[in-house]
Write a protein that holds these residues in place. Structure first.
Motif, PDB file in Angstrom:
ATOM      1  N   SER A 192       0.816  -1.216   0.000  1.00 13.00           N
ATOM      2  CA  SER A 192       0.000   0.000   0.000  1.00 13.00           C
ATOM      3  C   SER A 192       0.849   1.266   0.000  1.00 13.00           C
ATOM      4  CB  SER A 192      -0.928   0.011   1.222  1.00 13.00           C
ATOM      5  OG  SER A 192      -0.175  -0.002   2.425  1.00 13.00           O
ATOM      6  N   LYS A 193       2.092   1.147   0.420  1.00 14.96           N
ATOM      7  CA  LYS A 193       2.990   2.296   0.450  1.00 14.96           C
ATOM      8  C   LYS A 193       3.790   2.435  -0.854  1.00 14.96           C
ATOM      9  CE  LYS A 193       3.558   2.062   5.480  1.00 14.96           C
ATOM     10  NZ  LYS A 193       4.529   1.918   6.604  1.00 14.96           N
ATOM     11  N   LEU A 194       3.549   1.522  -1.787  1.00 14.45           N
ATOM     12  CA  LEU A 194       4.248   1.526  -3.074  1.00 14.45           C
ATOM     13  C   LEU A 194       3.209   1.619  -4.185  1.00 14.45           C
ATOM     14  CD1 LEU A 194       6.742  -1.359  -2.277  1.00 14.45           C
ATOM     15  CD2 LEU A 194       7.337   1.057  -2.487  1.00 14.45           C
ATOM     16  N   PRO A 195       2.718   2.826  -4.461  1.00 21.65           N
ATOM     17  CA  PRO A 195       1.622   2.987  -5.428  1.00 21.65           C
ATOM     18  C   PRO A 195       1.928   2.467  -6.824  1.00 21.65           C
ATOM     19  CG  PRO A 195       2.661   5.099  -4.923  1.00 21.65           C
ATOM     20  CD  PRO A 195       3.168   4.111  -3.921  1.00 21.65           C
ATOM     21  N   HIS A 196       3.200   2.395  -7.200  1.00 24.31           N
ATOM     22  CA  HIS A 196       3.551   1.951  -8.548  1.00 24.31           C
ATOM     23  C   HIS A 196       3.964   0.482  -8.601  1.00 24.31           C
ATOM     24  CE1 HIS A 196       3.229   6.075  -9.738  1.00 24.31           C
ATOM     25  NE2 HIS A 196       4.221   6.451  -8.965  1.00 24.31           N
ATOM     26  N   TRP A 197       3.896  -0.219  -7.484  1.00 25.07           N
ATOM     27  CA  TRP A 197       4.383  -1.595  -7.422  1.00 25.07           C
ATOM     28  C   TRP A 197       3.715  -2.486  -8.474  1.00 25.07           C
ATOM     29  CZ3 TRP A 197       7.997  -4.844  -6.304  1.00 25.07           C
ATOM     30  CH2 TRP A 197       7.720  -6.216  -6.192  1.00 25.07           C
ATOM     31  N   ASN A 198       2.407  -2.384  -8.626  1.00 28.31           N
ATOM     32  CA  ASN A 198       1.680  -3.248  -9.551  1.00 28.31           C
ATOM     33  C   ASN A 198       1.447  -2.620 -10.925  1.00 28.31           C
ATOM     34  OD1 ASN A 198       1.267  -5.610  -7.908  1.00 28.31           O
ATOM     35  ND2 ASN A 198      -0.168  -4.417  -6.688  1.00 28.31           N
ATOM     36  N   THR A 199       2.107  -1.497 -11.201  1.00 24.25           N
ATOM     37  CA  THR A 199       1.974  -0.874 -12.522  1.00 24.25           C
ATOM     38  C   THR A 199       2.810  -1.645 -13.531  1.00 24.25           C
ATOM     39  OG1 THR A 199       1.695   1.309 -11.511  1.00 24.25           O
ATOM     40  CG2 THR A 199       2.234   1.244 -13.857  1.00 24.25           C
TER      41      THR A 199
END
Length: 310
Positions: free
Chosen positions: A287-294
């Protein structure tokens, strides 16, 4: 908390500079080190810097990355990619501090069908990969009896603020009406910004002794070959308003055998990230890594648009 970042002149180091300066860190306790500040090929220089700054977190974003040149400069490649990380790791393990180190897909020979996991046997093909693999082994060994924490992040096809494949393709597309690009080498393009965002979170968790020490694969979602990446880069640039001589349709696929280079490359650089995903979920860091699943392609498109806007 003193944070020492090696590699400020490189793509990843520059991304860390942006990330850490924008984060909740005391800027007076962060030091970014480049070639002019410390000769990584000189073990004593590295050791003296560590002793004088006394960091609680060491981020090694530096490396000898001239893959082809390394074939004739093996001593320098090993000094920077193996001996310097060993010195950092020895210090970190003895002082109970954190080391975050970046490695590469080149530690594998690329013969596996499917994605490599952290349990797969390393078998580098060239000097660059061998020097990076030696650095990994030195770090792991240093922490066997040490008190500190470490993470080695293997990644692939990095692009950011500096020379990289995407910038080269866009430059060539401005100069030439037709391009020929390799289509039988597969990997995952990885944004330096994405890596720095991830690395900043991990460094904090490592320092708090929450994140488990070890080797992890860190790349975005998806996979592609160089040909597909070139097509996307050119098409994204055209859609963003760039005037190019070559269109994405004017790019022809060729096998790697038609583009010989001094150093061998792994044909398959796909890296599985299940281990890292599980650890991030365990610590509720996703949740603290907004681009993780991009996915990688959306990140590349955004990168190309940003290049044209700058």
């Amino acid at each position: 908390m003193n944070i020492l970042v090696f590699g400020k002149d490189g793509q990843l180091g520059k991304a860390f500079a942006e990330q850490l300066k924008a984060g909740q860190f005391n800027q007076d306790t962060i030091r970014f080190v480049g070639r002019a500040d410390c000769d990584l090929a000189n073990t004593q220089h590295v050791s003296d810097l560590l002793q004088s700054f006394q960091p609680q977190v060491i981020i090694n974003a530096a490396a000898y990355t001239a893959v082809d040149k390394a074939e004739s400069e093996s001593e320098l490649a090993f000094a920077i990619n193996a001996k310097a990380p060993e010195t950092m790791a020895s210090y970190a393990a003895s002082q109970d501090v954190t080391l975050l180190h970046f490695s590469t897909d080149y530690v594998f020979d690329g013969t596996k069908q499917g994605s490599y996991t952290e349990l797969d046997q390393a078998n580098p093909l060239g000097v660059y990969g061998k020097s990076k693999e030696a650095g990994e082994r030195a770090i792991v060994q240093a922490f066997v009896k040490g008190a500190g924490q470490y993470a080695i992040l293997r990644t692939s096809w990095v692009y950011g603020n500096g020379a990289n494949f995407i910038r080269t393709i866009l430059r060539l597309a401005k100069e030439r009406a037709e391009l020929r690009v390799i289509d039988d080498q597969f990997g995952i393009p990885t944004s330096a910004q994405w890596l720095a965002e991830l690395g900043s979170q991990l460094a904090s968790s490592l320092a708090n002794k929450q994140f488990a020490s070890g080797i992890y694969h860190a790349v975005p979602v998806g996979e592609i070959n160089w040909y597909g990446l070139a097509q996307l880069a050119v098409q994204s640039a055209i859609e963003a308003g760039a005037t190019l001589k070559a269109s994405s349709g004017a790019i022809s696929p060729i096998p790697a055998s038609q583009y010989p280079l001094p150093a061998p490359r792994p044909m398959n650089s796909r890296l599985a990230t299940n281990k890292l995903q599980s650890e991030l979920e365990r610590l509720d860091l996703v949740s603290k890594l907004p681009h993780w699943n991009t996915p990688w392609d959306k990140q590349v498109t955004a990168y190309v648009r940003q290049l044209l806007a700058d």
